[in-house]
Structure formats: C-alpha cells, structure tokens
Enzyme design. Structure first.
Site, mmCIF file in Angstrom:
data_model
loop_
_atom_site.group_PDB
_atom_site.id
_atom_site.type_symbol
_atom_site.label_atom_id
_atom_site.label_comp_id
_atom_site.label_asym_id
_atom_site.label_seq_id
_atom_site.Cartn_x
_atom_site.Cartn_y
_atom_site.Cartn_z
ATOM 1 N N TRP A 199 6.661 3.683 -0.748
ATOM 2 C CA TRP A 199 5.638 3.876 0.293
ATOM 3 C C TRP A 199 4.246 4.063 -0.305
ATOM 4 C CZ3 TRP A 199 8.138 7.876 4.241
ATOM 5 C CH2 TRP A 199 9.306 7.300 4.777
ATOM 6 N N LYS A 200 4.177 4.247 -1.614
ATOM 7 C CA LYS A 200 2.900 4.479 -2.300
ATOM 8 C C LYS A 200 2.162 5.638 -1.602
ATOM 9 C CE LYS A 200 3.096 -0.195 -4.090
ATOM 10 N NZ LYS A 200 2.417 -1.415 -4.534
ATOM 11 N N HIS A 223 5.356 2.351 -12.803
ATOM 12 C CA HIS A 223 4.797 1.334 -11.902
ATOM 13 C C HIS A 223 3.471 0.835 -12.482
ATOM 14 C CE1 HIS A 223 3.077 -0.593 -8.386
ATOM 15 N NE2 HIS A 223 4.300 -0.610 -7.860
ATOM 16 N N GLU A 269 8.293 -6.454 -11.683
ATOM 17 C CA GLU A 269 7.208 -6.660 -10.727
ATOM 18 C C GLU A 269 6.031 -7.313 -11.433
ATOM 19 O OE1 GLU A 269 7.568 -3.566 -7.254
ATOM 20 O OE2 GLU A 269 6.208 -2.869 -8.804
ATOM 21 N N SER A 277 5.373 -8.593 -3.286
ATOM 22 C CA SER A 277 5.243 -9.407 -2.075
ATOM 23 C C SER A 277 6.579 -9.868 -1.508
ATOM 24 C CB SER A 277 4.305 -10.595 -2.323
ATOM 25 O OG SER A 277 2.987 -10.139 -2.585
ATOM 26 N N GLY A 309 7.030 -2.802 -1.451
ATOM 27 C CA GLY A 309 5.869 -1.975 -1.156
ATOM 28 C C GLY A 309 5.476 -2.080 0.307
ATOM 29 N N GLY A 310 4.528 -2.936 0.603
ATOM 30 C CA GLY A 310 3.968 -3.031 1.949
ATOM 31 C C GLY A 310 5.005 -3.183 3.050
#
Ligand code: G3H
Length: 249
Positions: A13-14, A96, A166, A211, A232-233
């Site tokens: 979720w960063k 990360h 990543e 992505s 992520g997003g």
C-alpha cells in the site's frame, strides 16, 4: 507459475491509507479472497496492528513495508522486526527500490534487515530490480544477480524467503517488460536461488512487480518461475487486487 508452488499475491500500500479506508480495504480483500493463492497486504506501519487484528481468522496475512536491522536501540523513527511481528505481521517487504533510492539502502543493509526479519519469525520479501539505464545497456540480469548475491542472508532459503523482481522503470509507470524478458529474469533468479540454497531454492517464491493490473496479470502469472506478484497501485482497489489474485490462482 512454478509447478508445486502456491502463488503469493502481496499488496504494497506504500504511504496510502488512514484507518477508516485502510480497514475497509483490508476487509474487502478478505471478503473476496480466493482459495488458490496466498494473499498478504502491507499497510503503512501505523495500520499494521489494526489491519492484522481485522484480518485475524481470515486467509489474508499482514506485512510491513520495512524494518530495521537491529533488534532494538536508539533508532528514532525506525521499527524493529519483532515489533512488526508483535503487531501481527507475518511478512515484511525489504529493499524496495523506493527505499534503496530514497534512503540509500545497499545490498548489505537489505541483507542485515532480512536476517533480522527471519530472526523475528517474519518472512522477508526482498525486492530486486534494475534501473532503466541498466536495462537499456543490456546489464539488467547482471545488476539483479548482484542484488540477489548481496541481499539474501544464509537463512533465507530455510525461512521460505520471497524474492520480488521489480524493474525500477516499471513501477507505477504503466510500463512492463516483455513477457520474454520477465521469464528470462525469473529463470536467472531461480538458478541463483537453487545455487545459493540447494535444499530450498527450487521451491522459493519469485514474485513479479511493476505495473501489474487485472488486464496483464494472467499473462504474467502464466510465465515459468513467476509465483505471484507484488502489487502497488492496484492493491489499493480491492476488486483489482482480487482480480490479480484470481489470475494467479
Ligand atoms: O511494491 C510494489 C511495486 O512498487 C509496484 O508498484 P505498482 O504496481 O504501482 O507499479
């Protein structure tokens, strides 16, 4: 996928989420969890305990996004691995690229953090990945191989550690490597894991991140040696995260 390996879909979720929306997201993920993949959500540190409590009794695990290498001490603002475990986390993302870039985390730093995580009973998810310049110069596999060699401690295999590949240039950009490039990188990582951890390397999970979204997940998850995703997003939208999990299951 790798035959015999259960996929893992991890949501990073960063720095997103206050209590109300974070808990709602965690509960929505748990409500739609699929049986064919392991799921973990990694909220900001402020929400680890609350999310872990909300997810207790569900198939969805909780993880942190970083930990310190020391067990305790004068490290203002940092969090020890045992503190994450105490809050209910079972996983922790380490190394990360955003932390490698913003805080100059080196491979030895990441390795020390992974050792601390394992000592605290957490499963480390160690991130590796090349910047775009190295990809363009044909050095991507060399860079990632060096990161693998420097970032994984001896106990990584026995602890069931996870590697997340990543490519830095694919994070949050909507761009991804070709499926052939992903497969080639994951094959290299698998070979390195088998060499470093002969007893466990063939069974360790290698995630792809950068992505990943519902529209490309099935193709990426079908590749050899891709055993899940670090998202992520798309992990901030429950239905997207669950669609990615369904593609891996
Ligand atoms: O940890 C997750 C990665 O940085 C991927 O982020 P993204 O899915 O937004 O590209």
């Amino acid at each position: 996928m790798t035959p015999g390996i259960r996929p893992l879909i991890a949501g990073n979720w960063k720095m997103h989420g206050l209590a109300a929306d974070g808990l709602a997201l965690a509960r929505a993920v748990a409500a739609g969890a699929t049986a064919g993949a392991d799921l973990v959500v990694c909220p900001p540190a402020t929400l680890v305990a609350a999310v872990a409590a909300a997810l207790a009794g569900t198939p969805v695990a909780t993880g942190g996004q970083d930990c310190h290498a020391a067990a305790k001490g004068a490290h203002t603002g940092d969090i020890a691995a045992a503190m994450l475990a105490d809050a209910g986390a079972r996983f922790v993302i380490l190394g990360h690229s955003e932390r490698r870039a913003a805080y100059r985390e080196t491979d030895p730093t990441v390795r020390a953090k992974a050792e601390a995580a394992i000592a605290a009973g957490l499963t480390p998810i160690v991130c590796v990945g090349e910047p775009e310049d190295d990809r363009l110069l044909g050095r991507a596999e060399e860079v990632v191989a060096d990161q693998i060699g420097g970032s994984l401690p001896p106990g990584f295999g026995a602890a069931g550690g996870v590697v997340a590949y990543e490519p830095v240039w694919a994070i949050g950009t909507g761009r991804t490597p070709t499926e052939a490039d992903i497969a080639a990188m994951h094959a290299m990582i698998r070979a390195r894991l088998v060499a470093a951890f002969p007893a466990e390397g063939a069974g360790l999970r290698i995630l792809y991140g950068g992505s990943v979204k519902p529209s490309n997940a099935a193709g990426i998850m079908a590749l050899a040696n891709v055993d899940g995703a670090l998202v992520g997003g798309a992990s901030l939208v429950a239905e997207d995260f669950l669609a990615i999990a369904a593609a891996a299951a």
